[in-house]
Design a protein around this motif. Structure first.
Motif, mmCIF file in Angstrom:
data_model
loop_
_atom_site.group_PDB
_atom_site.id
_atom_site.type_symbol
_atom_site.label_atom_id
_atom_site.label_comp_id
_atom_site.label_asym_id
_atom_site.label_seq_id
_atom_site.Cartn_x
_atom_site.Cartn_y
_atom_site.Cartn_z
ATOM 1 N N GLY A 1 0.574 3.679 -5.482
ATOM 2 C CA GLY A 1 -0.715 4.028 -4.914
ATOM 3 C C GLY A 1 -1.084 5.444 -5.316
ATOM 4 O O GLY A 1 -0.219 6.311 -5.445
ATOM 5 N N ILE A 2 -2.372 5.672 -5.572
ATOM 6 C CA ILE A 2 -2.842 7.011 -5.896
ATOM 7 C C ILE A 2 -3.796 7.419 -4.777
ATOM 8 O O ILE A 2 -4.725 6.684 -4.446
ATOM 9 N N GLN B 1 -11.187 3.627 -6.640
ATOM 10 C CA GLN B 1 -12.352 3.230 -5.860
ATOM 11 C C GLN B 1 -12.958 4.480 -5.251
ATOM 12 O O GLN B 1 -12.261 5.439 -4.936
ATOM 13 N N ILE C 1 -3.520 6.712 2.920
ATOM 14 C CA ILE C 1 -3.070 5.449 2.326
ATOM 15 C C ILE C 1 -3.841 5.123 1.047
ATOM 16 O O ILE C 1 -4.958 5.577 0.859
ATOM 17 N N SER C 2 -3.208 4.325 0.182
ATOM 18 C CA SER C 2 -3.845 3.929 -1.080
ATOM 19 C C SER C 2 -4.477 2.544 -0.932
ATOM 20 O O SER C 2 -4.211 1.855 0.043
ATOM 21 N N PRO C 3 -5.291 2.131 -1.902
ATOM 22 C CA PRO C 3 -5.790 0.749 -1.857
ATOM 23 C C PRO C 3 -4.615 -0.224 -2.021
ATOM 24 O O PRO C 3 -3.605 0.129 -2.609
ATOM 25 N N PRO C 4 -4.762 -1.446 -1.498
ATOM 26 C CA PRO C 4 -3.661 -2.407 -1.612
ATOM 27 C C PRO C 4 -3.514 -3.009 -3.006
ATOM 28 O O PRO C 4 -4.475 -3.113 -3.755
ATOM 29 N N THR C 5 -2.279 -3.375 -3.335
ATOM 30 C CA THR C 5 -2.015 -4.171 -4.537
ATOM 31 C C THR C 5 -1.575 -5.536 -4.035
ATOM 32 O O THR C 5 -0.705 -5.618 -3.174
ATOM 33 N N LEU D 1 0.856 -1.195 0.000
ATOM 34 C CA LEU D 1 0.000 0.000 0.000
ATOM 35 C C LEU D 1 0.885 1.236 0.000
ATOM 36 O O LEU D 1 1.919 1.263 0.669
ATOM 37 N N GLY D 2 0.477 2.233 -0.758
ATOM 38 C CA GLY D 2 1.222 3.487 -0.804
ATOM 39 C C GLY D 2 0.803 4.393 0.345
ATOM 40 O O GLY D 2 -0.321 4.329 0.823
ATOM 41 N N ILE D 3 1.735 5.223 0.769
ATOM 42 C CA ILE D 3 1.470 6.168 1.856
ATOM 43 C C ILE D 3 1.960 7.551 1.428
ATOM 44 O O ILE D 3 3.080 7.673 0.934
ATOM 45 N N ASP E 1 -9.356 7.206 -4.100
ATOM 46 C CA ASP E 1 -8.035 6.586 -4.182
ATOM 47 C C ASP E 1 -7.961 5.584 -5.312
ATOM 48 O O ASP E 1 -8.958 5.078 -5.785
ATOM 49 N N GLY E 2 -6.725 5.297 -5.714
ATOM 50 C CA GLY E 2 -6.549 4.341 -6.795
ATOM 51 C C GLY E 2 -5.181 3.711 -6.795
ATOM 52 O O GLY E 2 -4.454 3.778 -5.799
ATOM 53 N N ARG E 3 -4.847 3.132 -7.939
ATOM 54 C CA ARG E 3 -3.634 2.348 -8.006
ATOM 55 C C ARG E 3 -3.220 2.203 -9.454
ATOM 56 O O ARG E 3 -4.060 2.092 -10.346
#
Lengths: 152, 287
Positions: free
Chosen positions: B175-176, B280, A113-117, A46-48, B181-183
């Motif tokens: 991460g976006i 999302q 935080i971003s959604p998880p990958t 996850l991005g922060i 938010d997105g990716r």
């Protein structure tokens, strides 16, 4: 070791896992690794962004992930890591990171935080966004959960 | 605020009339009014409103229980409390059951407008994002590859992607983060990554570690440029990119089906690049 970076994640695990129905949460090891990390099973990142910027990567082996998914789904047996089980693990990474973000905010550090990958595979080589990565390993009811945090 | 369909729940016909007038001034359509819990639950199911204004004291129960019951069936309906009674305890309880905001009677038109605007702004922004993100990311990757690599650059959309995709060798995730938010995931083979790195740096001696650095910067630039384009359409989107994580290995499977996303294959002279980008809907937790 910059404990200020890893402590919010440690607190998050010890706080969230019991709420999900796990009993014994043991902090096994705390270490500092270089940029490259190798993991097998499931990796979630996850991005922060915000006052601190970087990413976090959770690593759980496949068997452990199935057990976690099963407990999160009220004890439903999980034979294989299907979409439902993956979604449960994905949600766990989201909860843990969101809770860590709340812990950061208690120290007046605001992060989003971003959604998880999610990735699955064997011997996945991860390059995090920073040279030093803070790592903690937990034993949660016999399941190994590794958390790698790279934050500036 | 047009196209918003509202139901008013209040035990006083006078209050209903006042709210009705205020909402109609904003061009909002009143689809139902209800004087008690029973009526509210029934009419909510029938009319499926976008917004419900909820009184807290009702003759056959309270706004909390009523909200709880309504939200069980209608997940997309937003509810704001409008009540004469307002204290910390009731606000906390309201929040807990999923009420999005709390206004005290007598309600002022400006406060009501602001609350509704805030509540629905996210929907509109999500629409902007949904309609424009594909183009923004396509344009961003196209201009980068055209400028840095040159030759043929053809972007093909993957019409229906599966829940997962198998990595060609090296993957990058970014991460976006913003109002929604997105990716962004970028994937290519090691040889494509190496080829691109060597071409850009004009140095045949570049190794896989250099390629990993290239790929992480490449993804960062594509994501950053695309988000700037989108923020330019509406600054309230406030999109920012997080630093990249690079994955390398054999037989890595990437999950892409968990959020609304689109996948593309970009064909270049140095090999194919796979790009998946998605967002999302972020929710207003509390106003």
């Amino acid at each position: 070791m910059d404990v200020a970076i890893i402590n919010p994640f440690i607190a998050s695990v010890t706080d969230i896992m019991p709420q999900l129905g796990f009993e014994n949460i043991i902090l096994k090891e705390q270490s500092e690794k270089s940029k490259k990390i190798v993991a097998s099973g499931i990796v979630l990142t996850l991005g922060i962004v915000g006052d601190k910027k970087g990413n976090v990567a959770y690593a759980i082996d496949t068997e452990g992930a199935k057990q976690i998914a099963s407990i999160m789904m009220m004890g439903m047996p999980v034979e294989e890591l299907d979409d439902m089980a993956k979604s449960a693990i994905s949600e766990l990474s989201n909860m843990l990171t969101a809770n860590a973000a709340i812990n950061f905010s208690n120290d007046n550090i605001t992060v989003d935080i971003s959604p998880p990958t999610m990735l699955t595979g064997e011997s996945i080589e991860l390059s995090m966004s920073r040279e030093q990565v803070m790592c903690v390993e937990f034993d949660v009811d016999g399941i190994k959960i590794e958390i790698n945090v790279a934050l500036d | 605020m047009e196209n918003i369909r509202v139901m008013i729940v209040d035990d006083s016909t006078f209050s209903i009339a006042v709210l009705k007038r205020m909402l109609q001034k904003d061009g909002i359509e009143i689809v139902a009014t209800a004087l008690n819990v029973k009526e509210a639950i029934q009419k909510a199911q029938e009319t499926k409103p976008d917004l419900i204004t909820m009184d807290m004291t009702l003759p056959d129960g309270d706004g909390i229980a009523c909200t709880k019951e309504i939200l069980k069936h209608l997940h997309d309906t937003k509810i704001i409390a409008i009540s004469a009674m307002m204290d910390e305890e009731i606000i906390q309880r309201a929040r807990k059951v999923g009420i999005k905001g709390y206004l005290q009677k007598p309600v002022d038109q400006t406060d009501l407008d602001a609350a509704i605007e805030r509540l629905f702004e996210g929907e509109e922004l999500y629409g902007v994002l949904k309609n424009n993100f594909e183009e923004a990311f396509k344009e961003s990757i196209f201009s980068f590859l055209k400028r840095e690599i040159g030759g043929q650059v053809v972007i093909e959309k993957v019409v229906e992607h599966a829940m997962t995709t198998v990595s060609s060798g090296v993957s990058v995730a970014i991460g976006i983060i913003g109002r929604h938010d997105g990716r962004l995931i970028m994937d290519m083979s090691e040889s494509t990554a190496l080829g691109m790195t060597r071409k850009i740096l004009q140095d045949e001696g570049q190794q896989i570690d250099d390629a990993i650095n290239f790929l992480s910067e490449f993804t960062n630039v594509i994501g950053g440029n695309a988000c700037s384009l989108l923020n330019g359409l509406n600054r309230s989107l406030g999109l920012r990119v997080s630093p990249p994580t690079v994955f390398r290995g054999k037989d890595i499977t990437i999950s892409i089906g968990d959020i609304m996303s689109e996948s593309f294959v970009i064909k270049t002279d140095l090999g194919d690049v796979f790009m998946n980008v998605g967002f999302q809907k972020g929710d207003v937790e509390w106003m």
